[in-house]
Design a protein around this motif. Structure first.
Motif, PDB file in Angstrom:
ATOM      1  N   ALA A 143       0.850  -1.190   0.000  1.00 24.22           N
ATOM      2  CA  ALA A 143       0.000   0.000   0.000  1.00 24.22           C
ATOM      3  C   ALA A 143       0.887   1.242   0.000  1.00 24.22           C
ATOM      4  O   ALA A 143       2.056   1.181   0.384  1.00 24.22           O
ATOM      5  CB  ALA A 143      -0.919   0.007   1.222  1.00 24.22           C
ATOM      6  N   PRO A 144       0.350   2.392  -0.437  1.00 28.41           N
ATOM      7  CA  PRO A 144       1.129   3.634  -0.379  1.00 28.41           C
ATOM      8  C   PRO A 144       1.468   3.990   1.072  1.00 28.41           C
ATOM      9  O   PRO A 144       0.850   3.509   2.018  1.00 28.41           O
ATOM     10  CB  PRO A 144       0.175   4.677  -0.996  1.00 28.41           C
ATOM     11  CG  PRO A 144      -0.820   3.884  -1.784  1.00 28.41           C
ATOM     12  CD  PRO A 144      -0.973   2.591  -1.045  1.00 28.41           C
ATOM     13  N   ALA A 167       2.374   9.866   0.708  1.00 36.06           N
ATOM     14  CA  ALA A 167       1.341   8.893   0.353  1.00 36.06           C
ATOM     15  C   ALA A 167       0.921   8.971  -1.107  1.00 36.06           C
ATOM     16  O   ALA A 167       0.293   8.042  -1.614  1.00 36.06           O
ATOM     17  CB  ALA A 167       0.120   9.092   1.254  1.00 36.06           C
ATOM     18  N   ALA A 168       1.238  10.045  -1.786  1.00 32.40           N
ATOM     19  CA  ALA A 168       0.816  10.203  -3.178  1.00 32.40           C
ATOM     20  C   ALA A 168       1.675   9.326  -4.089  1.00 32.40           C
ATOM     21  O   ALA A 168       2.910   9.353  -4.019  1.00 32.40           O
ATOM     22  CB  ALA A 168       0.935  11.664  -3.600  1.00 32.40           C
ATOM     23  N   LEU A 207       4.418 -11.517  -8.297  1.00 33.48           N
ATOM     24  CA  LEU A 207       3.299 -10.656  -8.664  1.00 33.48           C
ATOM     25  C   LEU A 207       2.942  -9.836  -7.435  1.00 33.48           C
ATOM     26  O   LEU A 207       2.521 -10.381  -6.410  1.00 33.48           O
ATOM     27  CB  LEU A 207       2.100 -11.487  -9.114  1.00 33.48           C
ATOM     28  CG  LEU A 207       0.800 -10.725  -9.429  1.00 33.48           C
ATOM     29  CD1 LEU A 207       1.021  -9.729 -10.560  1.00 33.48           C
ATOM     30  CD2 LEU A 207      -0.318 -11.700  -9.785  1.00 33.48           C
ATOM     31  N   ALA A 208       3.176  -8.527  -7.531  1.00 28.25           N
ATOM     32  CA  ALA A 208       2.891  -7.612  -6.421  1.00 28.25           C
ATOM     33  C   ALA A 208       1.626  -6.826  -6.729  1.00 28.25           C
ATOM     34  O   ALA A 208       1.463  -6.310  -7.838  1.00 28.25           O
ATOM     35  CB  ALA A 208       4.064  -6.662  -6.200  1.00 28.25           C
ATOM     36  N   ILE A 209       0.728  -6.744  -5.760  1.00 24.85           N
ATOM     37  CA  ILE A 209      -0.535  -6.051  -5.939  1.00 24.85           C
ATOM     38  C   ILE A 209      -0.612  -4.901  -4.946  1.00 24.85           C
ATOM     39  O   ILE A 209      -0.466  -5.084  -3.737  1.00 24.85           O
ATOM     40  CB  ILE A 209      -1.719  -7.010  -5.740  1.00 24.85           C
ATOM     41  CG1 ILE A 209      -1.699  -8.078  -6.848  1.00 24.85           C
ATOM     42  CG2 ILE A 209      -3.034  -6.246  -5.753  1.00 24.85           C
ATOM     43  CD1 ILE A 209      -2.832  -9.073  -6.761  1.00 24.85           C
ATOM     44  N   GLY A 210      -0.833  -3.703  -5.485  1.00 24.34           N
ATOM     45  CA  GLY A 210      -0.959  -2.516  -4.659  1.00 24.34           C
ATOM     46  C   GLY A 210      -2.425  -2.191  -4.402  1.00 24.34           C
ATOM     47  O   GLY A 210      -3.239  -2.193  -5.332  1.00 24.34           O
ATOM     48  N   LEU A 211      -2.755  -1.925  -3.149  1.00 19.85           N
ATOM     49  CA  LEU A 211      -4.121  -1.612  -2.735  1.00 19.85           C
ATOM     50  C   LEU A 211      -4.142  -0.213  -2.131  1.00 19.85           C
ATOM     51  O   LEU A 211      -3.394   0.069  -1.196  1.00 19.85           O
ATOM     52  CB  LEU A 211      -4.608  -2.640  -1.709  1.00 19.85           C
ATOM     53  CG  LEU A 211      -4.522  -4.111  -2.147  1.00 19.85           C
ATOM     54  CD1 LEU A 211      -4.846  -5.031  -0.977  1.00 19.85           C
ATOM     55  CD2 LEU A 211      -5.454  -4.378  -3.319  1.00 19.85           C
ATOM     56  N   ALA A 212      -4.988   0.648  -2.662  1.00 18.14           N
ATOM     57  CA  ALA A 212      -5.013   2.036  -2.221  1.00 18.14           C
ATOM     58  C   ALA A 212      -6.436   2.475  -1.895  1.00 18.14           C
ATOM     59  O   ALA A 212      -7.405   1.859  -2.352  1.00 18.14           O
ATOM     60  CB  ALA A 212      -4.421   2.946  -3.300  1.00 18.14           C
ATOM     61  N   ILE A 239      -6.118  12.270   2.512  1.00 13.80           N
ATOM     62  CA  ILE A 239      -5.873  11.102   1.657  1.00 13.80           C
ATOM     63  C   ILE A 239      -5.775  11.569   0.216  1.00 13.80           C
ATOM     64  O   ILE A 239      -6.718  12.174  -0.305  1.00 13.80           O
ATOM     65  CB  ILE A 239      -6.993  10.068   1.822  1.00 13.80           C
ATOM     66  CG1 ILE A 239      -7.021   9.545   3.264  1.00 13.80           C
ATOM     67  CG2 ILE A 239      -6.825   8.917   0.843  1.00 13.80           C
ATOM     68  CD1 ILE A 239      -8.150   8.578   3.553  1.00 13.80           C
ATOM     69  N   PRO A 240      -4.657  11.322  -0.460  1.00 17.88           N
ATOM     70  CA  PRO A 240      -4.459  11.865  -1.828  1.00 17.88           C
ATOM     71  C   PRO A 240      -5.167  11.042  -2.894  1.00 17.88           C
ATOM     72  O   PRO A 240      -4.531  10.404  -3.748  1.00 17.88           O
ATOM     73  CB  PRO A 240      -2.929  11.829  -1.990  1.00 17.88           C
ATOM     74  CG  PRO A 240      -2.497  10.687  -1.147  1.00 17.88           C
ATOM     75  CD  PRO A 240      -3.436  10.670   0.042  1.00 17.88           C
TER      76      PRO A 240
END
Length: 213
Positions: free
Chosen positions: A37-38, A78-79, A146-151, A208-209
């Motif tokens: 996550a960011p 965080a952006a 495999l990396a998954i980003g959750l925002a 939160i951006p």
């Protein structure tokens, strides 16, 4: 000798148990699924279920906190996602072939909100995961992660990477709000964890951006 003859006979009829898997299969033993996550945007993954190209299903291949930085004194940002990051918090998906789709349900603790989605893994991702690197390093010859980003906002991004190269983006998706809330409504709206003080301080000062991911 008898077992060898049997295997040869089976191979003529359609393959034996020790034959190669064939085109499209993993050129290595297993691949890794990780989540991140960011900065400060903490996430709790409720579940991550995998289906591979052979139709095999692997449940609970992710869960708990994801990889996220929480530098004190608002020294993080965080952006966006930055140019380089790790594989995320996760595990190896033993016994699976290349991924076809992944179901993810997670709690965005920064908002807070709960999201879920089914991600269709594009063919390009599988090609990159099965191609040998042009310049292998001493720890990796393939993009086996495999990396998954959750925002916040239900934004989901995916990258493939090796131990010695930067991330290559392979998909972007938008998840839907989970109508049952956290933990499928079994916790009366209670989220898994409170925000860490560093994350709470950052959000109170900078917000939160949304739109930066």
């Amino acid at each position: 000798m008898r077992s060898l003859l049997l295997c040869l006979a089976l191979a003529l009829l359609g393959g034996c148990a020790h034959a190669d898997k064939g085109p499209g299969s993993l050129p290595y033993k297993y691949w890794r699924l990780g989540f991140l996550a960011p900065d400060y945007m903490e996430v709790w993954v409720e579940t991550a279920d995998v289906e591979d190209i052979r139709g095999q299903k692997f449940f609970k291949m992710g869960g708990g906190v994801v990889a996220v930085r929480n530098p004190p004194d608002n020294r993080g940002n965080a952006a966006g996602w930055g140019e380089r990051f790790g594989w995320g918090a996760g595990r190896y998906v033993n016994g699976a072939d290349l991924p076809k789709r992944i179901y993810v349900r997670w709690q965005s603790l920064a908002e807070p909100q709960t999201y879920s989605t089914i991600v269709e893994i594009p063919e390009r991702a599988r090609q990159l995961m099965s191609e040998r690197l042009e310049k292998p390093c001493h720890t990796s010859e393939y993009r086996e992660a495999l990396a998954i980003g959750l925002a916040p906002g239900g934004v989901i991004r995916g990258w493939v990477m090796s131990t010695c190269g930067g991330p290559t983006e392979v998909f972007r998706a938008q998840a839907a709000v989970e109508p049952k809330g956290p933990s499928q409504g079994k916790t009366n709206g209670q989220y898994a964890l409170p925000l860490k003080p560093e994350s709470r301080a950052y959000i109170e000062q900078h917000g939160i951006p949304y739109g930066s991911w």
